[in-house]
Structures are given as structure tokens and as C-alpha cells.
Design a protein around this motif. Structure first.
Motif, PDB file in Angstrom:
ATOM      1  N   ASP A 195      49.133  12.725  14.097  1.00  0.00           N
ATOM      2  CA  ASP A 195      48.585  11.667  12.343  1.00  0.00           C
ATOM      3  C   ASP A 195      48.142  10.049  13.524  1.00  0.00           C
ATOM      4  O   ASP A 195      47.165   9.422  12.676  1.00  0.00           O
ATOM      5  CB  ASP A 195      50.173  11.238  12.160  1.00  0.00           C
ATOM      6  N   GLU A 196      47.963  10.251  14.274  1.00  0.00           N
ATOM      7  CA  GLU A 196      47.587   8.583  15.048  1.00  0.00           C
ATOM      8  C   GLU A 196      46.120   9.305  15.580  1.00  0.00           C
ATOM      9  O   GLU A 196      45.049   8.347  15.705  1.00  0.00           O
ATOM     10  CB  GLU A 196      48.149   8.383  16.129  1.00  0.00           C
ATOM     11  N   ARG A 197      45.460  10.805  15.872  1.00  0.00           N
ATOM     12  CA  ARG A 197      44.023  10.801  16.165  1.00  0.00           C
ATOM     13  C   ARG A 197      43.048   9.663  15.642  1.00  0.00           C
ATOM     14  O   ARG A 197      42.300   9.606  16.339  1.00  0.00           O
ATOM     15  CB  ARG A 197      44.063  11.820  15.826  1.00  0.00           C
ATOM     16  N   PRO A 198      42.808   9.488  14.651  1.00  0.00           N
ATOM     17  CA  PRO A 198      42.532   8.052  13.779  1.00  0.00           C
ATOM     18  C   PRO A 198      42.515   7.252  14.941  1.00  0.00           C
ATOM     19  O   PRO A 198      40.777   6.365  14.956  1.00  0.00           O
ATOM     20  CB  PRO A 198      42.546   8.318  12.684  1.00  0.00           C
ATOM     21  N   ASP A 199      43.529   6.625  15.080  1.00  0.00           N
ATOM     22  CA  ASP A 199      43.493   5.400  15.800  1.00  0.00           C
ATOM     23  C   ASP A 199      43.832   4.846  17.856  1.00  0.00           C
ATOM     24  O   ASP A 199      44.170   4.494  18.044  1.00  0.00           O
ATOM     25  CB  ASP A 199      44.675   4.578  15.842  1.00  0.00           C
ATOM     26  N   LEU A 200      43.241   6.590  17.862  1.00  0.00           N
ATOM     27  CA  LEU A 200      43.489   7.048  19.468  1.00  0.00           C
ATOM     28  C   LEU A 200      41.922   7.012  20.174  1.00  0.00           C
ATOM     29  O   LEU A 200      41.135   7.362  19.716  1.00  0.00           O
ATOM     30  CB  LEU A 200      44.168   8.176  20.196  1.00  0.00           C
ATOM     31  N   THR A 208      37.551  11.032  23.823  1.00  0.00           N
ATOM     32  CA  THR A 208      37.344  10.694  22.697  1.00  0.00           C
ATOM     33  C   THR A 208      37.562   9.769  21.941  1.00  0.00           C
ATOM     34  O   THR A 208      38.135   9.292  23.037  1.00  0.00           O
ATOM     35  CB  THR A 208      38.586  12.023  21.964  1.00  0.00           C
ATOM     36  N   ASP A 209      36.441   9.567  20.660  1.00  0.00           N
ATOM     37  CA  ASP A 209      37.396   8.432  20.323  1.00  0.00           C
ATOM     38  C   ASP A 209      37.500   8.818  18.670  1.00  0.00           C
ATOM     39  O   ASP A 209      37.215   9.290  17.954  1.00  0.00           O
ATOM     40  CB  ASP A 209      36.190   7.315  19.760  1.00  0.00           C
ATOM     41  N   GLY A 210      38.572   7.679  18.525  1.00  0.00           N
ATOM     42  CA  GLY A 210      38.562   8.030  17.313  1.00  0.00           C
ATOM     43  C   GLY A 210      38.337   6.925  16.056  1.00  0.00           C
ATOM     44  O   GLY A 210      36.871   6.245  16.174  1.00  0.00           O
ATOM     45  N   GLY A 237      31.078   0.441  15.036  1.00  0.00           N
ATOM     46  CA  GLY A 237      29.797   0.994  14.930  1.00  0.00           C
ATOM     47  C   GLY A 237      29.273   1.992  14.519  1.00  0.00           C
ATOM     48  O   GLY A 237      28.461   3.123  13.281  1.00  0.00           O
ATOM     49  N   HIS A 238      29.647   3.324  15.857  1.00  0.00           N
ATOM     50  CA  HIS A 238      29.135   4.423  15.834  1.00  0.00           C
ATOM     51  C   HIS A 238      29.427   5.497  17.096  1.00  0.00           C
ATOM     52  O   HIS A 238      30.556   4.353  17.439  1.00  0.00           O
ATOM     53  CB  HIS A 238      27.391   4.023  16.502  1.00  0.00           C
ATOM     54  N   ASN A 239      29.730   6.585  16.738  1.00  0.00           N
ATOM     55  CA  ASN A 239      30.430   7.095  17.623  1.00  0.00           C
ATOM     56  C   ASN A 239      29.795   6.720  19.369  1.00  0.00           C
ATOM     57  O   ASN A 239      28.953   6.526  19.644  1.00  0.00           O
ATOM     58  CB  ASN A 239      30.353   8.444  17.450  1.00  0.00           C
TER      59      ASN A 239
END
Length: 201
Positions: free
Chosen positions: A46-51, A69-71, A79-81
């Protein structure tokens, strides 16, 4: 801005506090930073988007951090991965001097670091950017990995996460920088196990 010493109670977000408490339980067993493979908080998906996960190379000075990895929150805010990039390159010459010292302090102290900075979104609304850094080691004694939890909140309610860190003409304003170096253990509320009583006196 100097770093102050603090306990886990300084962390505002309940979810970030939960992540920190899992780290503290692992740390308390051996009084050293844990291997990342043992860090398995409940509901971490559930926290992956913020990790954001980083590998750390301390053979270089200053240390090099590579984004593993970036969330989605970091990708939106910057602005980008950034996967596969060095963090200082990803941040760029404008933001690196503001952000990198926080990571360097985490690596040097081998302890969690918590910061809050105010950032203006694209429409001038003030957003509090809360960052929790958790250090890990692959049994070398040095920090080999960091997990960052990134939370954003605005007293104005809604805000624009897109390009949050790059869209404003002003740099983020540090409001709090703390090293979690006090009460480095976690005990469930209202419960003291026999092992805890022995370990912590």
C-alpha cells in the motif's frame, strides 16, 4: 539548518511512524542497522507509491546513491522516472545541494533521518514535503541501502503534485531536520514482553 536529535515521536505521519517502528524493532535486536531483506512491514504494498529504494556505494566520497525503484509520488514530484540514475544527477545542480546533505547525514550516522520542507506547488500553494530515510546494511557495517518514504500534505487542502519539486522558482524551505537517535527501540503500546524487560532493563 542543523540536524536535531529526536525520538520516533517527531514523525507526523502515522504510516511513516509504522515504517519506522518496524525498523526500530529490527535495530533493537542487535543494536545495528538491519539488512534490507529482513525489512518486511505489513501492508508495504500500500505504501509503494510513496517509497523510493536506493543502493549506496560508500567507497566513493561523497557516497553515491543509485535509484533502484522510485514510487509514483517521486516521479510525479520530480517530473520523470529516476530508476537507474544517480540521485545527485537526477536532482540536478539546483536541488542537489539542498537534498543530498540529508542522505549523507543518514549514511554517516547510520540512523533514520526525518525532514520536513515547505515547497510551493505550480499554483503557489504551500506543501509540506515529509521525508523519512531508513538505512540498511548487507552485514558490512556500512550503509548499503536506503528506503525513503515521501509524504506530501497541504493545509490548503488540494495541491498539484506534478512537478512539485521543480515547478517553483523558489527552492524548498527546510522546516525540520532530525536524526532519530533517541529511544531506539519499539515496544507495543500497553505491553511489555519478558524479553523486552531483560533487554531494556
Amino acid at each position: 539548518m542543523e540536524f536535531q536529535g529526536a525520538s520516533a515521536s517527531i514523525v507526523k505521519s502515522i504510516k511513516q511512524r509504522d515504517l519506522l517502528n518496524v525498523w526500530l524493532r529490527l535495530y533493537a535486536r542487535s543494536q545495528t542497522i538491519p539488512p534490507i531483506a529482513e525489512y518486511l512491514p505489513p501492508r508495504i504494498e500500500d505504501e509503494r507509491p510513496d517509497l523510493v529504494y536506493y543502493s549506496v556505494d560508500t567507497a566513493h566520497q561523497p557516497p553515491r546513491l543509485t535509484i533502484e525503484t522510485d514510487g509514483s509520488r517521486m516521479s510525479s514530484a520530480y517530473g520523470h522516472n529516476g530508476k537507474g540514475k544517480l540521485l545527485d544527477d537526477y536532482l540536478g545542480a539546483r536541488l542537489a545541494p539542498v537534498v543530498m546533505p540529508v542522505y549523507y547525514r543518514c549514511i554517516a550516522r547510520k540512523l533514520p533521518v526525518y525532514t520536513i520542507a515547505n515547497v510551493d506547488d505550480l499554483y503557489g500553494r504551500v506543501v509540506a514535503y515529509e521525508r523519512l530515510l531508513l538505512p540498511f546494511s548487507d552485514r558490512t557495517g556500512d550503509v548499503t541501502h536506503i528506503i525513503a518514504s515521501l509524504k506530501t500534505i497541504s493545509e490548503d487542502g488540494g495541491f498539484e503534485i506534478r512537478n512539485l519539486m521543480r515547478g517553483s522558482s523558489t527552492l524548498p524551505t527546510p522546516k525540520l531536520r532530525a536524526v532519530i537517535d533517541r529511544e531506539l527501540f519499539h515496544r507495543a503500546p500497553g505491553r511489555i514482553d519478558a524479553a523486552d524487560a531483560i533487554e531494556f532493563g
